[in-house]
Every structure is written in C-alpha cells, then in structure tokens.
Design an enzyme around this catalytic site. Structure first.
Site, PDB file in Angstrom:
ATOM      1  N   THR A 371       0.841  -1.193   0.000  1.00  0.00           N
ATOM      2  CA  THR A 371       0.000   0.000   0.000  1.00  0.00           C
ATOM      3  C   THR A 371       0.886   1.257   0.000  1.00  0.00           C
ATOM      4  O   THR A 371       2.048   1.207   0.394  1.00  0.00           O
ATOM      5  CB  THR A 371      -0.958   0.013   1.221  1.00  0.00           C
ATOM      6  OG1 THR A 371      -1.626  -1.253   1.283  1.00  0.00           O
ATOM      7  CG2 THR A 371      -2.010   1.087   1.158  1.00  0.00           C
ATOM      8  N   ASP A 413      -8.836  -9.352   2.213  1.00  0.00           N
ATOM      9  CA  ASP A 413      -9.438  -8.344   3.096  1.00  0.00           C
ATOM     10  C   ASP A 413     -10.911  -8.637   3.395  1.00  0.00           C
ATOM     11  O   ASP A 413     -11.500  -7.983   4.265  1.00  0.00           O
ATOM     12  CB  ASP A 413      -9.299  -6.931   2.501  1.00  0.00           C
ATOM     13  CG  ASP A 413      -7.966  -6.288   2.875  1.00  0.00           C
ATOM     14  OD1 ASP A 413      -7.243  -6.858   3.715  1.00  0.00           O
ATOM     15  OD2 ASP A 413      -7.645  -5.219   2.323  1.00  0.00           O
ATOM     16  N   SER A 442     -11.752  -2.175   4.091  1.00  0.00           N
ATOM     17  CA  SER A 442     -10.385  -1.646   4.050  1.00  0.00           C
ATOM     18  C   SER A 442     -10.095  -0.878   5.337  1.00  0.00           C
ATOM     19  O   SER A 442     -11.014  -0.500   6.066  1.00  0.00           O
ATOM     20  CB  SER A 442     -10.261  -0.700   2.854  1.00  0.00           C
ATOM     21  OG  SER A 442      -9.013  -0.057   2.847  1.00  0.00           O
TER      22      SER A 442
HETATM   23  N1  GLY Z   1      -5.364  -3.849   1.848  1.00  0.00           N
HETATM   24  C1  GLY Z   1      -5.282  -3.109   3.024  1.00  0.00           C
HETATM   25  C2  GLY Z   1      -6.505  -2.295   3.300  1.00  0.00           C
HETATM   26  O1  GLY Z   1      -7.207  -1.923   2.383  1.00  0.00           O
HETATM   27  O2  GLY Z   1      -6.806  -2.037   4.431  1.00  0.00           O
END
Ligand code: GLY
Length: 576
Positions: A371, A413, A442
């Site tokens: 991320t 997720d 998320s």
């Molecule tokens: N993939 C990490 C999030 O969206 O929290």
C-alpha cells in the site's frame, strides 16, 4: 524561478508570493506541495502542475507513476481511495476505487476440504485478486476533476515504465520474500526475470508491457483497460491460472462517489474515509472517546492507556459492523455518534486495562511496503489525499501475460472464513463476507483536517495499523507539530485482538512500559525480542502536507522510515 533541491525528491513544496489584499483565511496556499513514497512520483506530479494541471491532474501523475515505480505497494491491478477537495465549489468528494469481488468468488471457494481458510488461495494467484479499480479512478479524475487530458497526465508514468527506473532495496527485499509465488506465473517471470535473474539494487527496471497498457488507458480511457485487448489479456491470464473472471464483469466495474465521513475533534473538522473503509468510523470513535481528556497535560502512561483503550473499543466494533455499504447496512450514524463514544468511554477503567474478550497468540503482521499514500495540494487550494494498494507485498504475484499488470490480492481483506484472522490479524463476520461485486473492507484512511487556521492532509500504508497511525498523526497536528515531525512520530498500536500494545523501538519510555504492564496491558517492546529485530520493527510510510493559513506557510512531510523517504526536497519558486 529559484529552485532548491537535494538528491531525492519525495515531498516537495513550491512556494509562491502571497497575494496582496486578501485576509489570511481567503488567501490561496503560498504554493503547491506533494508528498509521496517515491521521488519520481512526486516529480511527475510537479511536472503536471507546471504544465497547467491542477491537483487532480497531478494526482493522476503521482498515482500512475507509483504504479510503475512501487509495484510492491500499488498498481493498475489494484485499487484505492481518493479524498478530494475542490477549492472552487468547496466540495469534498470520496472517490472509491476499491476492488470488487469477482462473481465466481464465493466464500466456499476459499475453504480447504476440512473447512479451514485456504490461505494460499486467499493471498496468491488468480483467486486472490479482486476486479481492479485504480485505472477507473484515473479516468474519473481526468474527466470529472482534471484540467488536462488523461494522456498528458499519464505521460510521466508511460515514460518511466518504458525507459525504466533504478531499482531500490525495498523492491529487491520484497521480491525475495515473494519470489516463490511470483515465479509460479509465466506472466510475472516475463517481467521480473526478463534478464534471466531477479532484479538487483541499481538495475534499471523497464516495463514495456505496462507502458503499452498505460498507453491504451491514455488513448481510450475506461475502455482501454476494462474492454478490448487489455481486458481480454487480463481475463485470459487469470483464467489460465485456474480463475474464473469474465469480460463482462471487468466491463461492469465502476468507481463509486461517496460522501466523506466528517466529525469534529477539538477545533478541527476531520474529513475522512467512509465505508467500505473502516478507517473513518474507527477514527471518529477513538477521537470522540478521547475528546474530553487533556491528553497533552497527562503523564505518558495515562495518555497511552486511554488512547489504547479507545483503540481497543473501535477495533472491536470494526470486527462486526463495517462492510461495503452497497451490500450491508452499516450503522455509521450510531457508531460515530458522540453519545455512543461517551458510552464506550464510560467503560474505561482509569487504572486498569480492559481485557479483550479472548486472546489470540497471533502477532499482528507488519505491513511496511504494501500500500502507498500520497498527498497533493495545488496553488489554488485543491486537495487530494490518496491511499492505493495491491494489498500484500506485490499483491497476488500474478501478472496477466502481455499486460504488465500485477494483480492485487485484496480478496484476503474479506472475512473469507468468519472469525478467522486475515493476513493483518483482523477478522470479520457477515458484514464483510464476500459477495459478487462487493467491495472488501479496508483500513485505508486518507484524511483532511481543517481548523480555522490550518489545513492538513495525511495518510499512510500499514494494513490494520493505518487507522492508528493516522490517529497519532491527527493527535500530533492537534498538538501543534509540523508536517515532518508528524511523519516521524513514533508509533504504537492496539487492535482489540491480539490483546497487545505493539510498539516501535523507543515509542514508549521504559517507565511507561512497566507502568502499563502493571495496569494489565500486554506490551510488545522490540528491543526485548530475542532475535534482536528491534531496528526492523517499525511500520508505515506516512505522507503529509500542512498549510498554516494564518501564518501563510506550507510544509510537506515524508516518512523517514524508508530509503526513498529520507531525502525531503523543497522547491521554492517566487514566480510560477
Ligand atoms: N489492503 C489493506 C486495506 O485496504 O486495508
């Protein structure tokens, strides 16, 4: 134009002279600022501003260049959230480009024969990937908010993909940790082993297929990625690895425009991420629990105890309530109500840790490189806070042959098996169960903070820790810190389960750790680890901008934890 710069250009501030005749609060910013995780992405954003683009055009350039130079963290095969402020209309907009669950990806597909979570399927290869959202976000930004054609804003990314960029250590280390998975797939081998061996630091990494895909997007917009040649290759590449994507579901992907979540904390309006992020709700809960406390006047132990107890309660609710609001009714109003926060606050013992209901032996995995976040402010006061991702390091590891597009592993997720923690150690139930077309929950929390004197933009990667890092950043700005100090703040984290306060090295004093333990908190202190892993036990990559409207100053801060974040460069211009 006078320009000062150092070797690495990660976050930059371009300063303009103030306009005479305006009150401070009516003045536009004294310049433009961009903070991102890579100097080439920041430079791409400024290139687009210099060509007459606005913050939204610059965001396209930064986002797409990050997709090229930071494939470990985000890319065209992933998704993201873009929080926008349009200075002309005064509107705040939340652009949701989260991936969606493929139609075939029902939860049974992620269970082993004995009913356990199939972790390989959840995180590697074809079944791990959701339908990408980032390309649609870039098209939306250009057509609805930008000033330049998409082809112009994508030009720096196309150039960098074609000509290459120098490989840095993070990419090499991340590759070695994902090598076995990535080398399963012919499309990935063709890109990452094009010279016959894995990339080394300093090699020039060229991605001609990705350049060609970006060119299709530049020329044809949405159809250049989601229909036709690129789409056909994506479907073929996924299905060749046993997946079940269809051309129709790619063509049906749409970004969603949502109202940002808003609440007050002290003198600040906080504007942040609504569901399908869990971040805004959790931030509202934590900060409203903390609102009456004078945190700055407290000793460290008491301050950390209260913050941790607030974190614990918000993450417990995260486990049960939030999900994609288009599929489940998320009780946002109730969860973010000051009265609800007051109820949670009343259960906090001033001197004792509240035990989380059950202990899990699983440590929270670190998410250092997955991320990415960037912040942009232009000279007109348009703002962008964007967090984008492919989820874990290099996502699913799968590149569809001929596209250069590394697909995400965002399906992890979802709560693929109710009550089983995912890769970040967080779990969920029905609200976050996969369904065709649904967006997975998320933690990404791009955020604005606005007081009558200051405007700040912040966000970070970090999986389930994103929320607590943004929280500590908000508390830092509230405490009067500058942008670079906020990016550098030491971090600690609690997420209900496991029932432990995880800390960065020296985030808490030894006295506070001992006192917190006496109160019943479990505290992980890296220096105490047997394997001597203290120095690597840090997390996040926070990128932030602070415009002090009263003082007429502009700052950008870039997380000092990363190689690419060490060189903060300031560009100054007394003429644009
Ligand atoms: N993939 C990490 C999030 O969206 O929290």
């Amino acid at each position: 134009m006078r320009i000062f710069f150092s070797r690495l250009l990660i976050c930059t501030v371009l300063l303009f002279l103030p306009l005479p005749g305006f009150a401070a609060e009516q003045q536009p910013p004294p310049g433009a600022a961009i903070a991102s995780a890579h100097y080439l992405a920041t430079a791409a954003g400024h290139e687009i501003l210099a060509r007459g683009g606005n913050a939204f055009d610059a965001a396209i350039a930064v986002s797409s260049t990050l997709a090229v130079v930071e494939p470990i963290s985000s890319g065209l095969g992933g998704g993201g959230f873009f929080l926008l402020h349009d200075a002309q209309t005064g509107n705040d907009i939340f652009l949701d480009a989260r991936e969606t669950s493929p139609i075939a990806a029902t939860k049974e597909k992620y269970l082993t024969a004995d009913g356990e979570l199939d972790r390989d399927r959840a995180t590697n290869g074809a079944w791990a990937a959701g339908i990408p959202g980032l390309p649609a976000a870039l098209v939306h930004l250009a057509t609805q908010h930008g000033r330049l054609p998409l082809s112009e804003s994508l030009a720096p990314a196309i150039r960098t993909a074609r000509d290459g960029f120098p490989v840095y250590e993070r990419l090499v280390k991340g590759y070695s940790s994902r090598q076995a998975v990535m080398e399963r797939y012919p499309g990935t081998r063709a890109v990452f082993l094009s010279s016959g061996k894995p990339l080394q630091t300093g090699d020039i990494f060229r991605q001609p297929d990705l350049a060609a895909t970006l060119e299709q997007l530049a020329a044809k917009g949405f159809d250049g990625f989601y229909k036709g040649d690129v789409a056909n290759k994506l479907v073929a590449g996924v299905n060749a690895q046993g997946g079940q994507w269809t051309a129709a579901e790619l063509a049906a992907y749409r970004v969603k425009i949502r109202s940002p979540l808003r609440f007050r904390y002290h003198n600040w309006d906080i504007v942040t991420a609504p569901p399908p992020s869990s971040g805004g709700i959790a931030l509202a809960q934590i900060l409203q629990i903390l609102e009456p406390y004078k945190l700055q006047d407290m000793d460290e132990t008491r301050r950390v105890h209260l913050i941790v107890e607030a974190m614990r309660r918000a993450y417990r609710d995260r486990t049960f309530y939030p999900g994609d609001p288009d599929f489940v009714k998320v009780p946002v109003k109730l969860l973010t109500a000051p009265d609800y926060a007051a109820g949670l606050r009343s259960g906090i013992h001033p001197e004792k840790a509240t035990p989380s209901t059950a202990l899990s032996g699983q440590p929270t995995p670190l998410e250092d490189e997955e991320t990415t976040h960037f912040s942009v402010m232009d000279g007109e006061g348009n703002l962008v806070a964007a967090t984008q991702t492919v989820n874990l390091l290099y996502g699913s590891g799968l590149i569809a042959p001929g596209t250069g597009v590394l697909l995400n592993n965002e399906m992890d997720d979802f709560a693929l098996r109710p009550g089983t923690p995912n890769a970040f150690g967080v779990m969920g139930y029905e609200a976050n169960a996969p369904q065709p077309g649904k967006r997975m929950l998320s933690s990404m929390s791009p955020t604005f903070m606005i007081s009558n004197q200051k405007t700040a933009i912040l966000g970070t990667p970090g999986g389930s820790r994103i929320i607590t890092m943004v929280l500590l950043g908000i508390l830092g700005f509230d405490n009067g810190l500058g942008a670079q100090d906020v990016a550098a703040l030491p971090r600690y984290h609690h997420q209900w389960l496991p029932d432990v306060i995880d800390t960065e090295p020296e985030a808490l004093s030894q006295d506070a750790v001992m006192a917190l333990r006496k109160m019943g908190h479990a505290v992980t202190v890296p220096a105490e680890n047997k394997d001597g892993a203290a120095s690597s036990h840090s997390w996040g990559n926070l990128q932030t901008i602070l415009w002090n409207r009263a003082a007429g100053t502009l700052e950008a801060g870039s997380d000092p934890r990363h190689d690419a974040g060490k060189g903060t460069v300031i560009l100054k211009s007394d003429k644009q």
